[in-house]
Design a protein around this motif. Structure first.
Motif, PDB file in Angstrom:
ATOM      1  N   ILE A 176      21.095  24.110  14.689  1.00 63.68           N
ATOM      2  CA  ILE A 176      21.143  24.211  13.232  1.00 63.68           C
ATOM      3  C   ILE A 176      20.692  22.908  12.587  1.00 63.68           C
ATOM      4  N   ARG A 177      21.154  21.788  13.136  1.00 62.39           N
ATOM      5  CA  ARG A 177      20.758  20.493  12.578  1.00 62.39           C
ATOM      6  C   ARG A 177      19.239  20.301  12.672  1.00 62.39           C
ATOM      7  N   THR A 178      18.660  20.691  13.817  1.00 67.57           N
ATOM      8  CA  THR A 178      17.212  20.574  13.987  1.00 67.57           C
ATOM      9  C   THR A 178      16.470  21.425  12.958  1.00 67.57           C
ATOM     10  N   LEU A 179      16.922  22.642  12.754  1.00 67.87           N
ATOM     11  CA  LEU A 179      16.258  23.532  11.802  1.00 67.87           C
ATOM     12  C   LEU A 179      16.339  22.977  10.382  1.00 67.87           C
ATOM     13  N   LEU A 180      17.509  22.466   9.987  1.00 73.28           N
ATOM     14  CA  LEU A 180      17.660  21.914   8.642  1.00 73.28           C
ATOM     15  C   LEU A 180      16.779  20.683   8.433  1.00 73.28           C
ATOM     16  N   ILE A 181      16.713  19.822   9.449  1.00 72.07           N
ATOM     17  CA  ILE A 181      15.851  18.634   9.342  1.00 72.07           C
ATOM     18  C   ILE A 181      14.396  19.062   9.220  1.00 72.07           C
ATOM     19  N   ALA A 182      14.003  20.060  10.017  1.00 68.46           N
ATOM     20  CA  ALA A 182      12.619  20.527   9.974  1.00 68.46           C
ATOM     21  C   ALA A 182      12.266  21.088   8.599  1.00 68.46           C
ATOM     22  N   VAL A 183      13.152  21.868   8.032  1.00 70.61           N
ATOM     23  CA  VAL A 183      12.891  22.451   6.712  1.00 70.61           C
ATOM     24  C   VAL A 183      12.783  21.358   5.651  1.00 70.61           C
ATOM     25  N   ALA A 184      13.662  20.357   5.723  1.00 71.81           N
ATOM     26  CA  ALA A 184      13.628  19.271   4.735  1.00 71.81           C
ATOM     27  C   ALA A 184      12.326  18.481   4.832  1.00 71.81           C
ATOM     28  N   ILE A 185      11.901  18.177   6.045  1.00 68.85           N
ATOM     29  CA  ILE A 185      10.660  17.422   6.221  1.00 68.85           C
ATOM     30  C   ILE A 185       9.467  18.269   5.775  1.00 68.85           C
ATOM     31  N   PHE A 186       9.490  19.562   6.122  1.00 68.10           N
ATOM     32  CA  PHE A 186       8.404  20.453   5.698  1.00 68.10           C
ATOM     33  C   PHE A 186       8.287  20.474   4.178  1.00 68.10           C
ATOM     34  N   ALA A 187       9.436  20.567   3.494  1.00 63.87           N
ATOM     35  CA  ALA A 187       9.415  20.611   2.034  1.00 63.87           C
ATOM     36  C   ALA A 187       8.832  19.319   1.449  1.00 63.87           C
ATOM     37  N   ALA A 188       9.243  18.179   2.013  1.00 62.55           N
ATOM     38  CA  ALA A 188       8.725  16.902   1.516  1.00 62.55           C
ATOM     39  C   ALA A 188       7.220  16.796   1.731  1.00 62.55           C
ATOM     40  N   LEU A 189       6.756  17.206   2.894  1.00 62.01           N
ATOM     41  CA  LEU A 189       5.321  17.145   3.175  1.00 62.01           C
ATOM     42  C   LEU A 189       4.543  18.151   2.327  1.00 62.01           C
ATOM     43  N   LEU A 190       5.152  19.308   2.072  1.00 59.13           N
ATOM     44  CA  LEU A 190       4.488  20.305   1.233  1.00 59.13           C
ATOM     45  C   LEU A 190       4.292  19.773  -0.181  1.00 59.13           C
ATOM     46  N   VAL A 191       5.323  19.129  -0.722  1.00 58.46           N
ATOM     47  CA  VAL A 191       5.208  18.542  -2.067  1.00 58.46           C
ATOM     48  C   VAL A 191       4.136  17.464  -2.073  1.00 58.46           C
ATOM     49  N   THR A 192       4.109  16.633  -1.031  1.00 60.07           N
ATOM     50  CA  THR A 192       3.080  15.587  -0.944  1.00 60.07           C
ATOM     51  C   THR A 192       1.689  16.207  -0.885  1.00 60.07           C
ATOM     52  N   GLY A 193       1.548  17.242  -0.080  1.00 59.35           N
ATOM     53  CA  GLY A 193       0.252  17.904   0.025  1.00 59.35           C
ATOM     54  C   GLY A 193      -0.193  18.529  -1.283  1.00 59.35           C
ATOM     55  N   ARG A 194       0.760  19.155  -1.999  1.00 60.36           N
ATOM     56  CA  ARG A 194       0.422  19.740  -3.297  1.00 60.36           C
ATOM     57  C   ARG A 194      -0.027  18.652  -4.280  1.00 60.36           C
ATOM     58  N   ALA A 195       0.619  17.489  -4.230  1.00 60.49           N
ATOM     59  CA  ALA A 195       0.226  16.391  -5.110  1.00 60.49           C
ATOM     60  C   ALA A 195      -1.197  15.937  -4.803  1.00 60.49           C
ATOM     61  N   ILE A 196      -1.518  15.858  -3.516  1.00 59.10           N
ATOM     62  CA  ILE A 196      -2.885  15.491  -3.129  1.00 59.10           C
ATOM     63  C   ILE A 196      -3.871  16.557  -3.611  1.00 59.10           C
ATOM     64  N   GLY A 197      -3.450  17.834  -3.506  1.00 56.61           N
ATOM     65  CA  GLY A 197      -4.308  18.913  -3.987  1.00 56.61           C
ATOM     66  C   GLY A 197      -4.556  18.822  -5.480  1.00 56.61           C
ATOM     67  N   LEU A 198      -3.534  18.474  -6.251  1.00 58.70           N
ATOM     68  CA  LEU A 198      -3.707  18.310  -7.693  1.00 58.70           C
ATOM     69  C   LEU A 198      -4.667  17.163  -8.007  1.00 58.70           C
TER      70      LEU A 198
END
Length: 517
Positions: free
Chosen positions: A72-94
Motif C-alpha cells: 500500500i505504501r508503494t502504491l501511494l508513493i507511486a501515485v503521488a510521484i505520478f501526480a507531481a510529474l503529470l503536473v510538471t509535464g502539463r506545465a511544460i505542455g502549456l
C-alpha cells in the motif's frame, strides 16, 4: 506510470501530426475502456505480488523481508510521484503551446510546432542541467569548500613528521578535508601489523592531497609527488596510486588489509577532485575525476620511470566506484607495453568504464557475464564474494576486477530500455533474485533507481564492498601466496572490532554514495 503516460502521449502526438483519423463517440469510449481495464488489472496484480517480489530481492542481499504495509505504501508513493510529474509535464505542455501560438503568425503551423518544441527543449535544458541544477551543485561545492575552512578539524594534526598534515608536511591539515584526515589517521599502525603477522613490520605511508590544496589537477599532483619525496614513499617496496570516490573517500576496507598483507612496506597516494557524492560527480563534474587521475598518474610515473628498474617500488593502481573509473582512465596502454605497472585492483567499476567494458567483451562465452573468464587469465581476472583466485598462471601484470552481481552501478545498461541485458539471459547469481525479469523501459528504470540505492544494503552486497572480499583480491594482485588459513585469519581480523583501520566508521558502510554529510 509517468514514463508510460509519456510514451502514450508521444504516440498520440505522432498520430495527430500524421493527421490520422481519431475515434469519436462510443468508439472512443470503448477504446478508453479497453486500455483502462487492463491497466487496473495490472496495478492490482502488481500490488498483490509486490511484497513477495521485493522480499525476494532483499533476502538475496542479506536484508529482512518487507513489512505487511509495503504494498500500500508503494502504491501511494507511486501515485503521488505520478501526480507531481503529470503536473510538471502539463506545465511544460502549456509553455510549448504558448511558444507555438506566438510563432504561428510568422510561419506555417508545422514549422511553428517544430520550432516551439525545439525552443521549449532548449529552455528546459538551460533551466535544469545548465541552469538551476548546475548552479545548485556549484553552490553546494563552494559551500563545502568554505566549510572545510570554517570548521576546525575533528582532532589535532598527527605528530609523526612522515604523515600528511604533520610536522614539516607540504600539505595543510585543514585543507585535507574530513575524508583526507580520516584516511591519514585511521589506518593500522606498525605495532598492530607486527602483532598480527608475527613479523617485523614497517609503518605504512599515506599521502593525501585535498581539493583545496591547489587550483588545478596538475598543481595538486605536483604537491602529492613532492610530499612523496619528502616522506620517502619512493623508497618503499610497494607504491599504490589510489583514486578516491566523489567526496574524496577511500575505503578503509581496502587500504587497511593491503597494509597488513605487505607488512606495512607500502606507500599510498591519493588526491581529491570533488566534494560531491559519486553519482552527482559523475553527472555534473564528469571531467574532474578523469583530469585529476590523469595528472596524478603522469606525475607519479614520471618520477617512477626515472628510477633504476631494480630499485624502484612495485607500482599498483586502485579505485572503488567512481575512483575505479577515474583510475582506469589514466591507464596508457601504449606506455604499459614498454614499461608495465605491476597490477591494479578496481572494485565496483561503473558501467561506463571503458577498460572494464573491453575486458568483459573479451570474455569466454562459456563464462558468466557477471563473473567473466578472459583468455587464460594471465592479465585480467574477475572476482566476487565467493571467488578464490588461483595464485598461479599470471603474466607480468595482474589486474583484478572485484564486482558483485547485485551491484547495479556495475551492471546497469541504458539499452535495457529496449533489450534484455546479457546477464539477465543467464541463470541469476546467488545474490540476485530469481523473480527478476526483463520488461521494456521498466527494467531500465528499476536499474537506474537501484543505482541510487546501491549502498543501502547489507555489507558484501550491491555497491557495499567489504574487507573480507578485498583481501583475496589484493593477495592475487600482489602475487602473495599466503596459505588459505592465513587469508581467513586476516579476514576475520579485519571483520572484527579488533581492527578499526579495516572498517568504515559507524553510521554508514560506504559514506560516499548517500547524502550523509
Amino acid at each position: 506510470m509517468a514514463v508510460g503516460y509519456l510514451i502514450g502521449s508521444i504516440g498520440m502526438l505522432v498520430w495527430r501530426l500524421l493527421e490520422l483519423p481519431e475515434a469519436t463517440g462510443r468508439r472512443a469510449d470503448a477504446l478508453r475502456l479497453g486500455v483502462i481495464l487492463p491497466m487496473v488489472a495490472l496495478v492490482a496484480w502488481n500490488t498483490i505480488h509486490v511484497s513477495e517480489w521485493q522480499s525476494s530481492v532483499r533476502l538475496a542481499v542479506g536484508m529482512p523481508p518487507v513489512e505487511g504495509a509495503h504494498a500500500i505504501r508503494t502504491l501511494l508513493i507511486a501515485v503521488a510521484i505520478f501526480a507531481a510529474l503529470l503536473v510538471t509535464g502539463r506545465a511544460i505542455g502549456l509553455m510549448f503551446d504558448w511558444l507555438r501560438a506566438r510563432l504561428v503568425p510568422f510561419m506555417p503551423r508545422r514549422v511553428a510546432n517544430l520550432a516551439g518544441g525545439l525552443i521549449a527543449a532548449a529552455i528546459l535544458l538551460v533551466v535544469t542541467r545548465d541552469g538551476i541544477v548546475n548552479a545548485a551543485f556549484g553552490a553546494v561545492d563552494r559551500s563545502l569548500a568554505r566549510a572545510a575552512h570554517f570548521f576546525e578539524p575533528d582532532g589535532p594534526p598527527p605528530s609523526d613528521p612522515r604523515a600528511s598534515g604533520g610536522p614539516g608536511s607540504l600539505i595543510d591539515w585543514g585543507e585535507m578535508g574530513a575524508q583526507g584526515r580520516d584516511f591519514v589517521l585511521r589506518g593500522p599502525v606498525q605495532a598492530e601489523i607486527a602483532a598480527f603477522t608475527g613479523r617485523q613490520a614497517t609503518a605504512p605511508l599515506r599521502i593525501y592531497v585535498g581539493l583545496e590544496a591547489a587550483q588545478t589537477p596538475e598543481d595538486r599532483a605536483a604537491i602529492a609527488v613532492a610530499e612523496m619525496e619528502r616522506v620517502g614513499a619512493f623508497d618503499r617496496a610497494n607504491l599504490i596510486v589510489a583514486m578516491p570516490t566523489g567526496t574524496g573517500w577511500l575505503d578503509p576496507g581496502s587500504h587497511g588489509p593491503v597494509e597488513y598483507l605487505l607488512d606495512g612496506d607500502v606507500a599510498t597516494v591519493a588526491v581529491q577532485y570533488s566534494y560531491l557524492t559519486s553519482p552527482l560527480a559523475l553527472v555534473f563534474e564528469t571531467e574532474r575525476g578523469l583530469d585529476q587521475s590523469l595528472a596524478l598518474m603522469r606525475a607519479v610515473t614520471e618520477r617512477w620511470d626515472q628510477m633504476p628498474e631494480d630499485a624502484r617500488p612495485r607500482l599498483y593502481l586502485h579505485g572503488l566506484s567512481l575512483g575505479a573509473w577515474s583510475s582506469m582512465y589514466a591507464v596508457d596502454l601504449f606506455q604499459l607495453v614498454n614499461n608495465p605497472i605491476d597490477g591494479a585492483l578496481w572494485a565496483g567499476p561503473p558501467f561506463p568504464s571503458d577498460l572494464w567494458r573491453r575486458a568483459t567483451a573479451r570474455r569466454d562465452p562459456d563464462s558468466p557475464y557477471v563473473l567473466p573468464r578472459v583468455g587464460n587469465g594471465r592479465l585480467v581476472r574477475f572476482a566476487d564474494q565467493r571467488t578464490r583466485i588461483a595464485p598461479g598462471g599470471w603474466g607480468r601484470m595482474r589486474i583484478v576486477f572485484l564486482q558483485y552481481a547485485s551491484d547495479p552501478i556495475v551492471f546497469y545498461e541504458p539499452a535495457a530500455a529496449w533489450r534484455r541485458p546479457q546477464w539477465m539471459r543467464e541463470p541469476p547469481a546467488f545474490d540476485v533474485s530469481d523473480e527478476l525479469s526483463w520488461m521494456p523501459v521498466v527494467t531500465m528504470l528499476q536499474l537506474a533507481l537501484d543505482m541510487a540505492l546501491a549502498t543501502d544494503v547489507a555489507p558484501g552486497y550491491g555497491h557495499n564492498y567489504v574487507a573480507e572480499d578485498y583481501i583475496p583480491a589484493w593477495a592475487a594482485v600482489l602475487g602473495l601466496d599466503w596459505p588459505r588459513s592465513e587469508i581467513a585469519r586476516l579476514q576475520a581480523h579485519c571483520g572484527s572490532d579488533r581492527s578499526p583501520g579495516c572498517r568504515p566508521p559507524a553510521g554508514g558502510a560506504f559514506v560516499d554514495a548517500g547524502s550523509r554529510l
